[in-house]
Write an enzyme that holds these catalytic residues in place. Structure first.
Site: not given
Ligand code: FE
Length: 225
Positions: A123, A126-128
């Site tokens: 991602c 961000c951090s999906c």
């Protein structure tokens, strides 16, 4: 809009950690953890959230919902060609037919590794991450170097994870968003003909489902069985 939603899950993730591990260690809390703690206290006092419900959610992600769920999905895809086809067609629907795996939202896409193509997930924003099938994301997945380098130099990143692929194998990097999450179906290791789904699932590592690893070979887990 996607960005805002995404920041939302980042925050709830931070919350998870601060909340579950830090009881009784107020002096050790970071500024972010203190702010999260304060917010939870205010929301609970006003009756907007139930701290016990939050604890239950955190506990589920820390102990029950983890990469073993994704491993069962991959093992079934290896063992059952019809399920594999359904998974590639519509991963959310296919996973939701498996009673022993947590239901997933309408956003999951399965991408399959072959000799011709290796898939890897990041991602960049961000951090999906597909929490329902892989549990909590590893720290490196959320790190700035991984998020930028996975796209710019995926082969260098793979080699740092101990993965070297033949020159002719294409590396395809998928960028997750709040709406779309990916699970990689790693290649089925040789020497596993006739194995049960349970045996196969033991070969499927978390990293192999992110694409930063390969499924383990039978000789790599020989000590376990
Ligand atoms: Fe994200």
């Amino acid at each position: 809009m996607a960005n805002n939603e995404d920041r939302g899950h980042e925050h709830s993730h931070d919350h998870s950690h601060g909340h579950s591990h830090e009881h009784g260690e107020m002096s050790e809390l970071s500024n972010t953890q203190l702010r999260v703690r304060s917010l939870e206290t205010v929301l609970a006092e006003k009756g907007y959230v139930d701290s016990a419900a939050l604890d239950a959610i955190v506990e589920a992600y820390e102990t029950r919902i983890g990469p073993q769920n994704g491993a069962r999905v991959v093992a079934r895809a290896w063992a059952d060609p019809e399920f594999r086809a359904a998974l590639l067609e519509d991963a959310s629907t296919a996973v939701n037919t498996m009673g022993n795996v947590s239901p997933v939202g309408s956003h999951l896409i399965a991408v399959e590794n072959t000799a011709e193509r290796h898939n890897m997930v990041v991602c960049t924003l961000c951090s999906c991450y597909p929490w329902e099938v892989l549990g909590l994301p590893p720290t490196w997945y959320k790190s700035a170097p991984y998020r930028s380098r996975a796209v710019l130099e995926p082969r260098a990143v793979l080699s740092e994870f101990g993965v070297s692929l033949p020159e002719e194998t294409e590396v395809r990097v998928w960028d997750s968003t709040a709406e779309t999450r990916y699970i990689v179906i790693p290649e089925r290791p040789e020497g596993t003909e006739g194995w049960s789904e349970e045996q196969l699932a033991a070969l499927v590592t978390r990293n192999s489902m992110i694409g930063t690893g390969l499924a383990q070979r039978p000789d790599e887990i020989a000590g376990d069985s």
